[in-house]
Design a protein around this motif. Structure first.
Motif, mmCIF file in Angstrom:
data_model
loop_
_atom_site.group_PDB
_atom_site.id
_atom_site.type_symbol
_atom_site.label_atom_id
_atom_site.label_comp_id
_atom_site.label_asym_id
_atom_site.label_seq_id
_atom_site.Cartn_x
_atom_site.Cartn_y
_atom_site.Cartn_z
ATOM 1 N N MET A 184 0.821 -1.205 0.000
ATOM 2 C CA MET A 184 0.000 0.000 0.000
ATOM 3 C C MET A 184 0.860 1.262 0.000
ATOM 4 O O MET A 184 0.543 2.229 -0.704
ATOM 5 C CB MET A 184 -0.951 0.000 1.197
ATOM 6 N N PHE A 224 -5.848 -2.071 -5.323
ATOM 7 C CA PHE A 224 -6.356 -1.866 -3.965
ATOM 8 C C PHE A 224 -7.480 -2.858 -3.680
ATOM 9 O O PHE A 224 -7.580 -3.401 -2.581
ATOM 10 C CB PHE A 224 -6.881 -0.441 -3.778
ATOM 11 N N THR A 262 -7.783 4.632 1.361
ATOM 12 C CA THR A 262 -8.199 4.136 0.051
ATOM 13 C C THR A 262 -9.471 4.836 -0.412
ATOM 14 O O THR A 262 -9.583 5.228 -1.578
ATOM 15 C CB THR A 262 -8.412 2.612 0.099
#
Length: 161
Positions: A86, A110, A128
């Protein structure tokens, strides 16, 4: 897998070797499923530089795809790599020089990570969602590329619904 790592060692001279090797490794990850776990640590020193190779769109895009493959293959076992994945993916999104088509692939990645690690994705959920909202506000440019424009329009339609 040893041969693939050896190929990645010499791939610094030819990014095409890294791209093709990443595709083979992705196929191996999918085929081996959880049994791919012992190879991830050996792969990371080659994967992260490829993810930061903004000047080579194809290599970077293939590396993003490999993160998705590895995450799906390892399932919840990929949670131990999620923070690293990430972090580098978010850095890529912030990079003004990164090609938009790679950025769109990152958004999809993601989802791969979230589905793979399940509730452990809560750590990254807010960030996100902020990124996805920002992506939904981007005005697509039809001139920017035939493959990017439709993807941007799909993202906008998703957020408009």
């Amino acid at each position: 897998m040893t041969i693939n790592i050896e190929l990645l060692k010499i791939a610094t001279k030819s990014p095409v070797i890294a791209e093709d090797t990443f595709m083979v490794v992705g196929a191996l990850a999918v085929a081996l499923d959880n049994n791919f776990a012992p190879y991830v640590t050996a792969l990371l020193p080659y994967l992260f530089p490829a993810l930061q190779a903004y000047q080579d769109t194809q290599l970077c895009s293939t590396a993003v795809g490999l993160i998705g493959d590895v995450s799906r293959a390892l399932g919840e076992g990929s949670a131990q790599y999620a923070e690293s994945f990430m972090t580098v993916l978010l850095e890529d999104l912030r990079n003004e020089m990164m090609n938009r088509s790679v950025k769109v692939s990152i958004l999809s990645c993601f989802g791969d990570i979230a589905l793979a690690i399940g509730p452990a994705f809560d750590l990254y959920f807010e960030t996100t969602m902020n990124v996805l909202v920002q992506a939904g506000q981007v005005e697509p440019n039809p001139v920017s590329g035939a493959s990017v424009f439709p993807k941007c329009m799909r993202i906008k339609r998703y957020f408009a619904a």
